[in-house]
Every structure is written in structure tokens, then in C-alpha cells.
Design an enzyme around this catalytic site. Structure first.
Site, short mmCIF file in Angstrom:
data_model
loop_
_atom_site.label_atom_id
_atom_site.label_comp_id
_atom_site.label_asym_id
_atom_site.label_seq_id
_atom_site.Cartn_x
_atom_site.Cartn_y
_atom_site.Cartn_z
N LEU A 65 14.08 11.82 -10.55
CA LEU A 65 14.77 11.96 -11.84
C LEU A 65 16.21 11.44 -11.78
O LEU A 65 16.85 11.32 -12.81
CB LEU A 65 14.74 13.42 -12.30
CG LEU A 65 13.33 13.97 -12.60
CD1 LEU A 65 13.41 15.44 -13.02
CD2 LEU A 65 12.63 13.15 -13.67
N HIS A 182 7.98 11.49 3.81
CA HIS A 182 8.05 10.04 3.63
C HIS A 182 7.92 9.46 5.03
O HIS A 182 8.80 9.65 5.87
CB HIS A 182 9.39 9.67 2.99
CG HIS A 182 9.67 8.20 2.96
ND1 HIS A 182 9.71 7.48 1.80
CD2 HIS A 182 9.96 7.32 3.95
CE1 HIS A 182 10.00 6.21 2.06
NE2 HIS A 182 10.15 6.09 3.37
N ASP A 308 5.18 8.79 -7.97
CA ASP A 308 6.39 8.30 -7.29
C ASP A 308 7.25 7.52 -8.30
O ASP A 308 7.80 6.46 -7.98
CB ASP A 308 6.05 7.44 -6.08
CG ASP A 308 7.27 7.20 -5.18
OD1 ASP A 308 8.33 7.80 -5.44
OD2 ASP A 308 7.14 6.40 -4.23
N GLY A 327 11.02 0.51 -5.60
CA GLY A 327 10.55 1.54 -6.53
C GLY A 327 10.16 1.00 -7.88
O GLY A 327 10.71 0.01 -8.36
N1 LIG Z 1 9.19 4.68 -3.63
C1 LIG Z 1 10.19 3.86 -3.73
O1 LIG Z 1 9.99 2.65 -3.68
N2 LIG Z 1 11.45 4.30 -3.93
C2 LIG Z 1 11.90 5.65 -3.98
C3 LIG Z 1 12.03 6.26 -2.62
C4 LIG Z 1 10.72 6.71 -2.02
O2 LIG Z 1 9.85 7.24 -2.69
O3 LIG Z 1 10.57 6.58 -0.79
C5 LIG Z 1 13.24 5.68 -4.69
O4 LIG Z 1 13.95 6.69 -4.61
O5 LIG Z 1 13.57 4.70 -5.37
ZN LIG Z 2 9.08 7.85 -0.17
ZN LIG Z 3 9.52 8.80 -3.78
#
Ligand SMILES: NC(=O)N[C@@H](CC(=O)O)C(=O)O
Ligand SMILES: [Zn+2]
Ligand SMILES: [Zn+2]
Length: 427
Positions: A65, A182, A308, A327
Site C-alpha cells: 500500500l 521473500h 503482490d 513490481g
Molecule cells: N514484487 C515486486 O516486484 N516488488 C515488490 C517487492 C516484493 O514483493 O518483493 C515491491 O515492493 O515493489
Molecule cells: Zn517479495
Molecule cells: Zn511483495
């Protein structure tokens, strides 16, 4: 006055059936078979759900978030709006904010903001395993639990030290809370933006090898065996991880795991070019890995689906494949993607998909949500299974629109989301 949700399609142990559901005082008061005719709705509001799926509110145990600290990517207000539009009624948020959620004050900050600006969506915070997610010193798990943390994770980075992870597991076990991992060994990554494999070779990029994930999964399963903790693996993306988790389950260890829609649907062969909307961690893997995670969720090795949801601004993603952050956003496409790719094609039953996004996550994390049952909180999502619509990132309620799925034509769009009997989003 309550609300009758009339004639909706429900999926449950008894298979699919048409039902009327009475919501009253925040809870599910009554569930009636539609075959017995319409109930007496006098004195109540009604919602016509004929032809639509009435599912338990979706539960997402892995989301970002971004608040506090990264409000240009997302806020608790925009993230929960986006979640509600995606049909999610309960979300568990990751602590890699700025500052990270490693103190009582930051846990309380998130919970307070969620209460006042969270659009009625239930927000459950995780606390960090280590201070500042630096891997050097454990946080005060007891105090974080007391403040409302539902588990511990350094999501965004792997815990590099085995001793640190073992200590964390022993501590979490003593509090009966899970460790959410993770899995990433930094010595095998070295700044690569995509998976090792065809795409990386073609573009002359360094690749993230499968082992960087699976080595942590294997290590942590041994540590979970030793400590007896509930160990939950984040965003599983490789064949090797699936194999290790399958074996751990066969041996009876308390291991659970999650998978994201993008890892079930996309491989590195689908990446069209050097566009950072296809960059996420773990990266899109080979088609063989995609097959393995699909089989993993189908045989129960992988317990749940999570998004995610990882928003990043357009400016950040415009930095290109090498420099942009990892992400992609996920709330507003998750259910339609999986419905279209796996249910509409006949590979999965509707019930299977719904369970993986509702009752299964609730069960894994011991939450009183995720089921339609008399007496439970009325967290309900109504989904249109008929209308085809293209994914339009510009229309996302998330503050960010970093997705590789723009333009995809999908079915299965949520049209109404209710939390504790209140409508928190409707089309
Ligand atoms: N999944 C991702 O690619 N990024 C996540 C970090 C994470 O979930 O490891 C983030 O915080 O942007
Ligand atoms: Zn992660
Ligand atoms: Zn994540």
C-alpha cells in the site's frame, strides 16, 4: 433493515447453486435456496444478483500500500479503493514502506489510517522480521504482535543470514505467528532485471537464476522443520521451489505458499521488449516454471493466490528495464485474469478459483473471513461472469497503472464489494 442479495450464483461444497442471502447488522443472517422461491423482502433493501456470481469477499495476503513514505505510488486510501474495485475485502500489507513497519508506532499508523481512509476494506499489517529490513537485528515481535501485526516478513528482500532466519522463526513460533518469506539469495542475483533464460540472452541482460529463490525455500524449510514455525513462502515462481514445498508438505512440515496471477499466466517468452511494466520480482520465468506453478496450485502444493499488488509511478517505470523498480499492480485484474485463463477455458472449476482467493487464504492465516456462512461477517463480492471488457490501465483506481495486461480482453469483473454488510464499492 437488512439487505437481501437475490438469486446469485454461489459455489460451495454442494457445487453451484442459486441462493438468496440476507445481510443484517454486518453479518450473514440467512442463506436460502432460490429453488424455494423468493423470500419476504418487505422492510429490507434488495440487490439483484441474478446471473452473477456471489462470492465471499476476496482475500489478498500480499499487497503493497506504500504508505507511509511512498505516497506518490499509492496511499492507503487509493490502494484500498483499488482493492475494493478488484473485489477484495481483506488485504494484508507488506512492511517495506518508508519508514518500514518495524515499530509499534508504524503498525499503529497503518491501522489508524486504514480505519479512517481505508474505504471499509479490512487491512491487516505485517511487521518486519529485521529492523529496517536490513537483516542485522530482529524487531520486537512481541510488541509488533501486540500492536496488531499478523505475521513477520522482510518482503522486498530475502533474509540473507540463516541464523537470523532461524532466530526469527523460533521467536515467531513462540508467539504463534507465521514467518512470510521473500526468498532471494543476493549472492546469486547481482542486479539482474529479468530471469536467466531466453529473454535475458536475447537482450544481453544479466539473469536472475531460479536457484536464487529455491535456495532460500530449501534452507527455510529445514529451519521450519527445526523450529516448528508456520512458514509461508511468498510469490513462488520456480519449478524447484514447487518441488521443495511439495516435499516439505509430504513430510508434514507447517509450510504454506502463495502464487501470483502473473506467474501462472506469463513466462519470459511473453515479454514484448524492454518495457519495465514486465519487470517484477520474482521475474517472469520460463514456460516450464509456469507449468510447474500451475501444477503446484492444482495439487495443493501452493495454497493460495495473492496479487503482490506493487504500484510504482509512471516516471519510475519509464526508467527502463535495467533501472526501473520491480513490481506490477494487481488488484483490479487478478480475478478476471484467472477466471478468463483458467475457468472459462475449462481447466479449473469456478469453485476452485474462488476458494484459492477466499477460504484458502483465510484458513492459512486463521482469519474469520472467506466463506459465505450464516453468522459470519458479511464480506461479499458480486462478480459479472458474462461481460467481456478490455483492461484499461488508465481507469485503474490505484494511483499507479504499471501492468503488463493493458488491453487484455477479460471476463469476470467484480461489480459490487461489501465489507461487514456495507457496500464499499459498486460499479
Ligand atoms: N514484487 C515486486 O516486484 N516488488 C515488490 C517487492 C516484493 O514483493 O518483493 C515491491 O515492493 O515493489
Ligand atoms: Zn517479495
Ligand atoms: Zn511483495
Amino acid at each position: 433493515m437488512g439487505t437481501w442479495i437475490l438469486n446469485g450464483l454461489t459455489v460451495g461444497r454442494e457445487g453451484q447453486s442459486q441462493r438468496h442471502i440476507l445481510v443484517d447488522n454486518g453479518s450473514i443472517k440467512q442463506i436460502a435456496d432460490a429453488a424455494a422461491g423468493l423470500p419476504d423482502t418487505s422492510g429490507h433493501e434488495t440487490i439483484d444478483a441474478a446471473g452473477k456470481l456471489v462470492a465471499p469477499g476476496l482475500v489478498d495476503m500480499h499487497v503493497h500500500l506504500r504508505e507511509p513514505g511512498f505516497e506518490h505510488k499509492e496511499t492507503i486510501a487509493t490502494g484500498t479503493r483499488s482493492a475494493a474495485k478488484g473485489g477484495f475485502t481483506t488485504i494484508a500489507c507488506m512492511p517495506n514502506t518508508r519508514p518500514v513497519i518495524d515499530t509499534v508506532d508504524t503498525v499503529k499508523y497503518v491501522l489508524d489510517k486504514a480505519r479512517t481512509e481505508g474505504n471499509g476494506v479490512r487491512v491487516l499489517p505485517y511487521g518486519c522480521i529485521t529492523k529496517n529490513e536490513l537483516g542485522r537485528e530482529l524487531t520486537d515481535f512481541t510488541a509488533l504482535k501486540e500492536a496488531g501485526a499478523i505475521g513477520f516478513t522482510d518482503d522486498g528482500v530475502g533474509v540473507q543470514s540463516a541464523q537470523m532466519m532461524k532466530d526469527a522463526m523460533a521467536f515467531a513460533k513462540s508467539l504463534d505467528l507465521p514467518i512470510i518469506a521473500h526468498c532471494e539469495d543476493n549472492t546469486l542475483v547481482e542486479g539482474a532485471p529479468v530471469t536467466e533464460g531466453a529473454f535475458a540472452r536475447k537482450h544481453g541482460l544479466k539473469g536472475i537464476p531460479n536457484e536464487s529463490e529455491a535456495i532460500h525455500v530449501g534452507r527455510d524449510i529445514l529451519l521450519a522443520e527445526a523450529t516448528g514455525v508456520h512458514y509461508h513462502v511468498c510469490h513462488v515462481s520456480t519449478e524447484q521451489s514447487v518441488r521443495l514445498i511439495r516435499q516439505a508438505k509430504q513430510l508434514g512440515f507447517r509450510v504454506t505458499a502463495e502464487v501470483c496471477p502473473h506467474h501462472l499466466i506469463l513466462s519470459d517468452e511473453d515479454i514484448p521488449g524492454l518495457d519495465a511494466n514486465w519487470k517484477m520480482n520474482p521475474p517472469l520465468r520460463s514456460p516450464r516454471d509456469v507449468q510447474a506453478v500451475i501444477e503446484g496450485i492444482e495439487d495443493g502444493t501452493l495454497d493460495i493466490v495473492v496479487t503482490d499488488h506493487a504500484p510504482h509511478s509512471a516516471e519510475e517505470k519509464a526508467k527502463g528495464m535495467m533501472l526501473a523498480p520491480f513490481g506490477i499492480v494487481g488488484f483490479e485484474t487478478a480475478f478476471p485474469l484467472l477466471y478468463t485463463k483458467f475457468v472459462k477455458t475449462g481447466r479449473w472449476t469456478l469453485r476452485f478459483l474462488v476458494e484459492k482467493m477466499t477460504s484458502a487464504p483465510a484458513e492459512v492465516f486463521g482469519l474469520p473471513y472467506g466463506r459465505l456462512e450464516e453468522g459470519l461477517p458479511a464480506d461479499i463480492t458480486i462478480i459479472d461472469l458474462e461481460t467481456e471488457r478490455a483492461v484499461d490501465p488508465a481507469s485503474f483506481l490505484s494511483k499507479s497503472n504499471n501492468t503488463p495486461f493493458g488491453g487484455w480482453k477479460l471476463h469476470g469483473w467484480p461489480v459490487l464489494t461489501m465489507v461487514g454488510g456495507s457496500v464499499v464499492w459498486s460499479e
